[in-house]
Write a protein that holds these residues in place. Structure first.
Motif, PDB file in Angstrom:
ATOM      1  N   PRO A 108      34.452  78.070 132.024  1.00 27.04           N
ATOM      2  CA  PRO A 108      34.532  78.321 130.581  1.00 27.04           C
ATOM      3  C   PRO A 108      34.487  79.812 130.272  1.00 27.04           C
ATOM      4  CG  PRO A 108      32.411  77.337 131.184  1.00 27.04           C
ATOM      5  CD  PRO A 108      33.203  77.436 132.436  1.00 27.04           C
ATOM      6  N   ARG A 111      37.380  83.104 124.172  1.00 23.36           N
ATOM      7  CA  ARG A 111      38.520  83.918 123.769  1.00 23.36           C
ATOM      8  C   ARG A 111      38.118  84.913 122.700  1.00 23.36           C
ATOM      9  NH1 ARG A 111      42.948  79.767 122.072  1.00 23.36           N
ATOM     10  NH2 ARG A 111      43.809  81.585 121.052  1.00 23.36           N
ATOM     11  N   VAL A 115      37.056  80.989 120.295  1.00 26.08           N
ATOM     12  CA  VAL A 115      37.236  79.631 120.792  1.00 26.08           C
ATOM     13  C   VAL A 115      37.037  79.606 122.307  1.00 26.08           C
ATOM     14  CG1 VAL A 115      38.842  77.699 120.959  1.00 26.08           C
ATOM     15  CG2 VAL A 115      38.901  79.200 118.975  1.00 26.08           C
ATOM     16  N   THR A 116      36.380  78.541 122.772  1.00 26.56           N
ATOM     17  CA  THR A 116      36.170  78.415 124.214  1.00 26.56           C
ATOM     18  C   THR A 116      37.462  77.994 124.900  1.00 26.56           C
ATOM     19  OG1 THR A 116      33.910  77.732 123.791  1.00 26.56           O
ATOM     20  CG2 THR A 116      34.785  77.279 125.978  1.00 26.56           C
ATOM     21  N   PHE A 118      39.011  76.892 128.819  1.00 28.15           N
ATOM     22  CA  PHE A 118      38.605  76.541 130.180  1.00 28.15           C
ATOM     23  C   PHE A 118      39.652  77.049 131.155  1.00 28.15           C
ATOM     24  CE2 PHE A 118      36.374  73.708 127.428  1.00 28.15           C
ATOM     25  CZ  PHE A 118      35.104  73.723 127.951  1.00 28.15           C
ATOM     26  N   LYS A 337      50.830  82.935 124.067  1.00 30.05           N
ATOM     27  CA  LYS A 337      50.336  81.727 123.408  1.00 30.05           C
ATOM     28  C   LYS A 337      49.322  81.068 124.327  1.00 30.05           C
ATOM     29  CE  LYS A 337      50.366  78.220 120.625  1.00 30.05           C
ATOM     30  NZ  LYS A 337      49.015  78.430 120.153  1.00 30.05           N
ATOM     31  N   VAL A 338      48.274  80.539 123.724  1.00 30.43           N
ATOM     32  CA  VAL A 338      47.306  79.777 124.509  1.00 30.43           C
ATOM     33  C   VAL A 338      47.384  78.339 124.059  1.00 30.43           C
ATOM     34  CG1 VAL A 338      44.892  79.471 125.101  1.00 30.43           C
ATOM     35  CG2 VAL A 338      45.786  81.746 124.701  1.00 30.43           C
ATOM     36  N   TYR A 339      47.636  77.444 124.991  1.00 32.39           N
ATOM     37  CA  TYR A 339      47.637  76.031 124.652  1.00 32.39           C
ATOM     38  C   TYR A 339      46.623  75.358 125.559  1.00 32.39           C
ATOM     39  CZ  TYR A 339      49.202  71.405 123.372  1.00 32.39           C
ATOM     40  OH  TYR A 339      49.241  70.121 122.897  1.00 32.39           O
ATOM     41  N   PHE A 340      45.455  75.049 125.017  1.00 37.29           N
ATOM     42  CA  PHE A 340      44.320  74.591 125.806  1.00 37.29           C
ATOM     43  C   PHE A 340      44.127  75.552 126.984  1.00 37.29           C
ATOM     44  CE2 PHE A 340      45.512  71.089 123.152  1.00 37.29           C
ATOM     45  CZ  PHE A 340      44.286  70.750 122.622  1.00 37.29           C
TER      46      PHE A 340
END
Lengths: 387, 409
Positions: A108, A111, A115-116, A118, A337-340
């Motif tokens: 973990p 950001r 937002v966390t 993983f 972009k961050v997607y999960f």
């Protein structure tokens, strides 16, 4: 006939500035449609590229049977040893097979947005870099075997603070320094941390690997032989896939979702734009009634008139589509972009722009066909009387 | 069709304007203006409808994501191992329970990799204890009576209706579960579970759920795995202190052999809402693009309509219609397709929302919801579009030179 068509189209385009505001409606409509469609699809393209690049078809990945990904999979050292010695795997210069167990753990991190996220920390063995030649250091040095240190992917640095060279990452047994930064040319691995496998296993008290990664022989049947050997072994309960297939399966649902959203939004907007175009083109034909009547009286047939209506709409749509695609490219191409857990760059490719233009042209065609037919069928006498 | 719409629309508008008292007398003016070019009016209406279908779907989706966060519980905490390795030790339970902010703690164990009949039918079987049944009644219909029933039959499980239907099971049936690797102390991979009852669905588990006994799980597991849990469920004393309690739990185990990562249910919902696509931004931009598209269309439409009827407006002004009244007439003319289209679009969006799960099987996506506030937002946006489109024509009308306009110059 062709000269007739050219003449009418030319005349029509020359008169276009007089209908500037009406024409602008179509252009703006297409800017919105294509802008939204291309922007949304840049998400898909970026994600696909990042996943597909990571999956080298010349590699095979072995995970425990029934698992979807490395995360939930466990392969004991004994199982891994059998897998590594299976046929179909290329031999290194020292004669040993180019394959080894890897381990992944979820790490973990927070950001910059709070937002966390993983991130995956991947433990590589001695062959790790030979198996993944795409990993290139861009700063610092490689982690040393046996040392509690990590190297981070370039993409992480854009998203998570405290991931610079010399910073420390919280690991299961304390803080590990970051000794290097690597790139892979933009695939999903760039959003991961890499460390020494055995040190990582000690730290997490794990005794089993997550997966085995293998470089296949160049013979086309290498994968089949490898697969057959594994499935024929009663001791093993594993599945082997080409690395590319693995990522394809993994990314499938996300890609499907992105595509569905992009086409649904782009489609609904296109329907709206089509009705808008119909309205504008009907009005344009209405305005040109006298002009059309005169042309017909001069001996021009209906077809050039109809073609001039359609071509007007296509030209306007093309203009809008180019502007819309340009907006999408300027705003989103290359942005991260961050997607999960995945970090990737949005990509506006020429193919995507082509698709956007095609989309707009189809809408324009649908939006101008009916008005064009009406224009072609105008009765000359009535048209000439129009005010 | 057009004639029918004409009649319906006329009667609707009549009723509306009758309610407004003397607004009635202006009605024919507006109606005539709208119906001057029925085809163009209909096309504008359809275009607006499409834009608002998109608007409704997008804003509804955003509302739905926000709703998931709203209904999440700030007082329920999940304690995970910080690094996904082996689980959290059961021994942490009493230590966590001693923290001042903690009211209750529950256990959820699981049979690793459990599946029924085929490896594709993987199941997350919740093996629970009494503490869990005291925390979860809001989400799972586990009553004290059912808990006693479960305790009385160690290898018994409750299954939800969805699971019962999927595998054709009824109370009393055997429910044999297999695992990919050895998962029992006796060296086997086989768990002889029995269905003791069927329960109602839980919003927490859309695909159905199975509840069993933690004690049974723990006593059957290999010694090395005993006393390890995937996570704890913790109930904080109140919602406000939930996040602080989560921090306190992590602080307590920061230097232990298994550090923890604790998050509130609310925190997890917030993370989920933000970890993927930036929903508020994307939905706003897309619905904005749709509105921008129709803004140009209605703007052009009303401007043209006014330009073509300059003599008519000049006549109205001559008859003594004030600038304000003329403005209102133009605005209403622009607003009618916008408001109608917005209402139709939202209706379509609501119908579309119901179909999303069918269109995307196997993908979990929150279904757009249509709260009343969405209707107002859509109507306000439609009115705003109408208002913005009338600015230029109205400005032109105000400067109208009546004498020359009326003579057609």
């Amino acid at each position: 006939m062709l000269r007739q068509i050219a003449a009418v189209i030319f005349l029509n385009f020359k008169n276009l500035p007089k209908r500037f505001w009406a024409s602008l409606v179509i252009v703006v409509g297409m800017i919105c449609v294509v802008g939204v469609l291309v922007s949304m699809l840049s998400l898909t393209t970026g994600f696909v590229q990042s996943e597909m690049k990571a999956g080298d078809p010349g590699r095979a990945i072995v995970i425990s049977e029934g698992m979807e990904n490395e995360g939930g999979s466990t392969l004991t050292r004994d199982e891994a040893a059998i897998v590594v010695d299976s046929p179909g795997i290329r031999k290194g210069s020292d004669g040993a097979p180019l394959a080894e167990g890897e381990i992944v753990i979820l790490t973990p991190a927070v950001r910059r947005t709070g937002v966390t996220i993983f991130l995956l920390t991947r433990g590589l063995g001695n062959e790790g870099l030979a198996l993944r030649p795409e990993v290139k250091l861009i700063a610092g040095r490689m982690f040393r075997p046996g040392a509690r240190e990590v190297i981070v992917g370039k993409a992480i640095q854009g998203q998570v603070a405290g991931m610079e060279l010399g910073d420390k990452v919280i690991m299961p047994d304390g803080q590990w320094p970051i000794v290097g930064v690597f790139t892979t040319g933009g695939d999903t691995l760039e959003g991961e941390l890499l460390a020494d496998r055995d040190t990582l296993m000690t730290a997490t008290r794990k005794t089993a690997y997550s997966s085995v990664l293998a470089r296949l022989e160049s013979a086309p049947d290498a994968m089949d032989r490898f697969k057959t050997a594994l499935s024929g072994n009663p001791v093993l309960s594993v599945t082997a896939e080409r690395h590319s297939t693995y990522y394809e399966t993994l990314a499938g649902p996300t890609i499907q979702l992105f595509r569905a959203v992009a086409y649904a939004t782009g489609g609904i907007m296109a329907i709206g734009a089509m009705f808008g175009a119909l309205k504008i083109m009907y009005a344009a034909v209405g305005r040109r009634t006298r002009e059309i009547g005169t042309l017909r009286a001069l001996g021009f047939s209906g077809l050039p008139v109809a073609i001039s209506v359609v071509s007007e709409c296509l030209l306007l749509a093309l203009t809008g589509a180019l502007i819309g695609a340009a907006f999408a490219w300027l705003l989103f191409n290359g942005s991260q972009k961050v997607y999960f857990g995945n970090i990737f760059d949005l990509k506006v490719t020429p193919g995507l722009i082509g698709l956007g233009i095609l989309w707009a042209l189809v809408v324009a065609l649908l939006g101008s066909l009916a008005p064009a037919i009406r224009a072609a069928r105008l009765s000359i006498v009535d048209a000439l009387r129009a005010t | 069709v057009l004639a029918a719409l004409h009649l319906v629309g006329k009667s609707l508008l009549l009723r509306y304007f009758c309610g407004e008292g003397d607004g009635m007398k202006y009605f024919p003016l507006i109606w005539a203006a709208l119906w001057r070019k029925p085809a163009e009016f209909m096309l504008t209406l359809l275009s607006v409808t499409a834009a608002f279908t998109l608007f409704g779907t997008m804003i509804g989706f955003d509302a739905s994501v926000a709703h998931l966060v709203q209904v999440s519980r700030p007082d329920i905490l999940y304690v995970y191992p910080r690094f996904s390795s082996g689980g959290v030790p059961l021994a942490y339970r009493d230590q966590i329970l001693r923290l001042p902010g903690v009211a209750k703690i529950g256990i959820v164990g699981s049979i690793p990799g459990a599946y029924y009949q085929d490896r594709k039918n993987r199941l997350f079987i919740r093996m629970i204890d009494e503490g869990w049944t005291e925390i979860m009644p809001a989400w799972f219909p586990i009553t004290p009576a059912r808990w006693h029933q479960l305790q009385a039959s160690p290898s018994g499980v409750f299954i939800s209706r969805v699971i019962a239907e999927r595998f054709h099971l009824k109370p009393g049936d055997a429910f044999p579960i297999l695992t990919p690797t050895v998962s029992r102390q006796d060296g086997s991979k086989f768990w002889p579970l029995t269905v003791i009852g069927i329960m109602e669905e839980s919003p927490q588990s859309p695909g159905g759920y199975v509840l069993g006994n933690y004690t049974y799980l723990d006593e059957s597991r290999p010694l090395a795995q005993r006393g390890m849990l995937p996570f704890f469920d913790v109930l904080a004393k109140d919602g406000e202190s939930g996040a602080d309690t989560a921090k306190a739990v992590d602080a307590m185990f920061a230097n232990s052999s298994v550090p923890t990562r604790t998050d509130t249910d609310r925190g997890e919902a917030e993370t989920d809402a933000q970890a993927g696509i930036n929903v508020p931004f994307v939905t706003m931009v897309i619905s904005g693009a749709g509105l921008f598209m129709i803004l140009f269309l209605t703007c052009n439409g009303i401007a043209e309509s006014v330009r073509e009827r300059i003599p008519e407006f000049a006549m109205l002004k001559t008859l003594g219609f004030s600038d304000g009244l003329v403005m209102a007439l133009v605005f209403v003319e622009a607003a009618i397709p916008c408001l109608f289209g917005a209402a139709l679009g939202l209706g379509l969006a609501a119908a579309f929302a119901q179909r999303i799960p069918l269109l995307l099987p196997g993908i979990y996506l929150p279904v757009p919801i249509m709260p009343l506030s969405l209707l107002w937002l859509a109507m306000a946006s439609a009115a705003l579009v109408a208002l913005s489109s009338t600015v230029i024509p109205v400005w032109r009308l105000r400067r109208l030179d009546v004498a020359s306009a009326i003579s057609g110059r």
